[in-house]
Design a protein around this motif. Structure first.
Motif, short mmCIF file in Angstrom:
data_model
loop_
_atom_site.label_atom_id
_atom_site.label_comp_id
_atom_site.label_asym_id
_atom_site.label_seq_id
_atom_site.Cartn_x
_atom_site.Cartn_y
_atom_site.Cartn_z
N ASP A 76 -7.72 5.97 -10.23
CA ASP A 76 -7.79 7.42 -10.04
C ASP A 76 -9.14 7.95 -10.50
N GLY A 77 -9.72 8.82 -9.69
CA GLY A 77 -10.99 9.46 -10.04
C GLY A 77 -12.21 8.67 -9.66
N ILE A 78 -12.05 7.45 -9.17
CA ILE A 78 -13.18 6.62 -8.78
C ILE A 78 -13.31 6.65 -7.26
N THR A 79 -14.51 6.91 -6.78
CA THR A 79 -14.75 6.92 -5.34
C THR A 79 -15.89 5.96 -5.00
N VAL A 80 -15.75 5.25 -3.90
CA VAL A 80 -16.78 4.34 -3.42
C VAL A 80 -16.84 4.46 -1.90
N LYS A 81 -17.88 3.87 -1.33
CA LYS A 81 -17.97 3.83 0.13
C LYS A 81 -16.86 2.95 0.68
N ASN A 82 -16.40 3.29 1.87
CA ASN A 82 -15.31 2.56 2.52
C ASN A 82 -14.03 2.60 1.69
N ALA A 83 -13.70 3.79 1.21
CA ALA A 83 -12.42 4.01 0.54
C ALA A 83 -11.55 4.84 1.48
N PHE A 84 -10.31 4.40 1.67
CA PHE A 84 -9.47 5.00 2.71
C PHE A 84 -8.12 5.40 2.13
N PRO A 85 -7.57 6.53 2.62
CA PRO A 85 -6.24 6.95 2.18
C PRO A 85 -5.17 5.96 2.62
N GLY A 86 -4.24 5.68 1.74
CA GLY A 86 -3.14 4.79 2.07
C GLY A 86 -2.34 5.30 3.24
N SER A 87 -2.21 6.61 3.37
CA SER A 87 -1.43 7.18 4.47
C SER A 87 -2.01 6.79 5.82
N ALA A 88 -3.37 6.78 5.91
CA ALA A 88 -4.02 6.40 7.16
C ALA A 88 -3.83 4.92 7.45
N LEU A 89 -3.91 4.09 6.42
CA LEU A 89 -3.72 2.65 6.62
C LEU A 89 -2.31 2.34 7.10
N LEU A 90 -1.32 3.01 6.52
CA LEU A 90 0.07 2.78 6.94
C LEU A 90 0.32 3.29 8.35
N SER A 91 -0.38 4.35 8.73
CA SER A 91 -0.28 4.83 10.11
C SER A 91 -0.79 3.76 11.07
N LEU A 92 -1.91 3.13 10.73
CA LEU A 92 -2.45 2.08 11.59
C LEU A 92 -1.53 0.87 11.64
N ALA A 93 -0.87 0.57 10.53
CA ALA A 93 0.08 -0.53 10.51
C ALA A 93 1.24 -0.27 11.47
N ILE A 119 0.85 -1.19 0.00
CA ILE A 119 0.00 0.00 0.00
C ILE A 119 0.88 1.24 0.00
N HIS A 120 0.49 2.23 -0.81
CA HIS A 120 1.25 3.48 -0.92
C HIS A 120 0.49 4.60 -0.25
N GLU A 121 1.22 5.51 0.33
CA GLU A 121 0.61 6.61 1.08
C GLU A 121 -0.33 7.44 0.22
N GLU A 122 0.02 7.65 -1.04
CA GLU A 122 -0.78 8.53 -1.89
C GLU A 122 -1.99 7.83 -2.49
N GLY A 123 -2.10 6.53 -2.34
CA GLY A 123 -3.21 5.78 -2.94
C GLY A 123 -4.48 5.85 -2.12
N ILE A 124 -5.60 5.52 -2.79
CA ILE A 124 -6.90 5.40 -2.13
C ILE A 124 -7.33 3.95 -2.26
N TYR A 125 -7.76 3.35 -1.15
CA TYR A 125 -8.01 1.92 -1.12
C TYR A 125 -9.42 1.62 -0.62
N HIS A 126 -10.05 0.69 -1.32
CA HIS A 126 -11.37 0.22 -0.93
C HIS A 126 -11.21 -1.04 -0.08
N PHE A 127 -11.96 -1.10 1.02
CA PHE A 127 -11.91 -2.30 1.85
C PHE A 127 -13.04 -3.23 1.47
N GLN A 128 -12.69 -4.46 1.13
CA GLN A 128 -13.66 -5.49 0.79
C GLN A 128 -13.63 -6.57 1.86
N ALA A 129 -14.75 -6.75 2.53
CA ALA A 129 -14.81 -7.72 3.63
C ALA A 129 -14.37 -9.10 3.16
N ASP A 130 -13.66 -9.80 4.04
CA ASP A 130 -13.14 -11.14 3.79
C ASP A 130 -12.04 -11.18 2.73
#
Length: 234
Positions: A177-194, A158-169
């Motif tokens: 780029d340019g696509i947005t969906v529910k439960n999409a999270f910035p890579g920077s936040a995910l790496l912070s949690l890691a 995962i890259h900090e500048e990316g946007i990631y969708h979480f899919q259960a399981d």
């Protein structure tokens, strides 16, 4: 179990017949265990006074069925002093552990995360971070905590500048780029949690993820403790 001392906390107790309680214990050695505390309901005994939440205990249980009998109980440290929202959060932690942890599943990780949660709540630490860390420990034990460093679709970091969708399981998948969906999270936040870092952004992401991941474990019956404290801490 008859002669074994178990390190324990009371998660919940309820009346049983006229003079007894059924107590749900969370123990280090045996996980969640239910036991009958006989003859203590209307007494002024030390045993009754110790059977309170947030009190570090040692207990001896007996019996071969799923419902044990409480033989002995003693305190191992002073009870945690909790008031206000910290108390309500601790009640949430108890209810969550009692609802999710399978009976008889011992978990060093969840038990120590539970103790850490009580310590941090008693010390007036950030309640939101405290709850997220305990929820993460539960999810990790249940095999549901996602890998915050991996794009599962391409098995790429995962890259900090990316946007990631979480899919259960499945896990996190990079969004075009340019696509947005529910439960999409910035890579920077995910790496912070890691890295176990709770920034204002990663705290928001963790709250959404925990809510969605815990929902199937909690089931349809609402948690009573959630109605007690302010939304900010939940």
């Amino acid at each position: 179990m008859n002669n074994q001392w178990l390190n324990a906390y009371v998660l919940h107790r309820r009346p049983y017949r006229e003079t007894s309680y059924i107590v749900d214990f969370f123990t280090l050695e045996e996980g969640r265990v239910s036991a009958v505390a006989k003859g203590v309901k209307n007494s002024k005994s030390d045993k009754k006074s110790l059977l309170q939440p947030f009190q570090p205990l040692r207990v001896q249980l007996s019996g071969k069925s799923d419902l044990k009998s409480l033989r002995h109980v003693e305190s191992t440290a002073p009870s945690f002093i909790l008031t206000g929202n910290a108390l309500f959060c601790a009640m949430y932690v108890n209810e969550l552990a009692n609802r999710i942890m399978p009976a008889g599943l011992a978990s060093d990780g969840v038990y120590h995360a539970y103790q850490d949660a009580l310590n941090h709540l008693a010390d007036s630490c950030d309640m939101e971070i405290t709850l997220r860390k305990f929820e993460f420990a539960l999810l990790d034990e249940m095999g549901l905590l996602p890998d915050f460093t991996l794009d599962v679709e391409y098995e790429m970091p995962i890259h900090e500048e990316g946007i990631y969708h979480f899919q259960a399981d499945v896990g996190f998948i990079k969004m075009p780029d340019g696509i947005t969906v529910k439960n999409a999270f910035p890579g920077s936040a995910l790496l912070s949690l890691a890295r176990n870092e709770f920034t204002p952004l990663s705290k928001k992401v963790a709250k959404v993820l925990c809510r969605d991941l815990l929902k199937p474990l909690i089931g349809d019956k609402p948690l009573k403790s959630r109605a007690l404290f302010l939304p900010k801490a939940r």
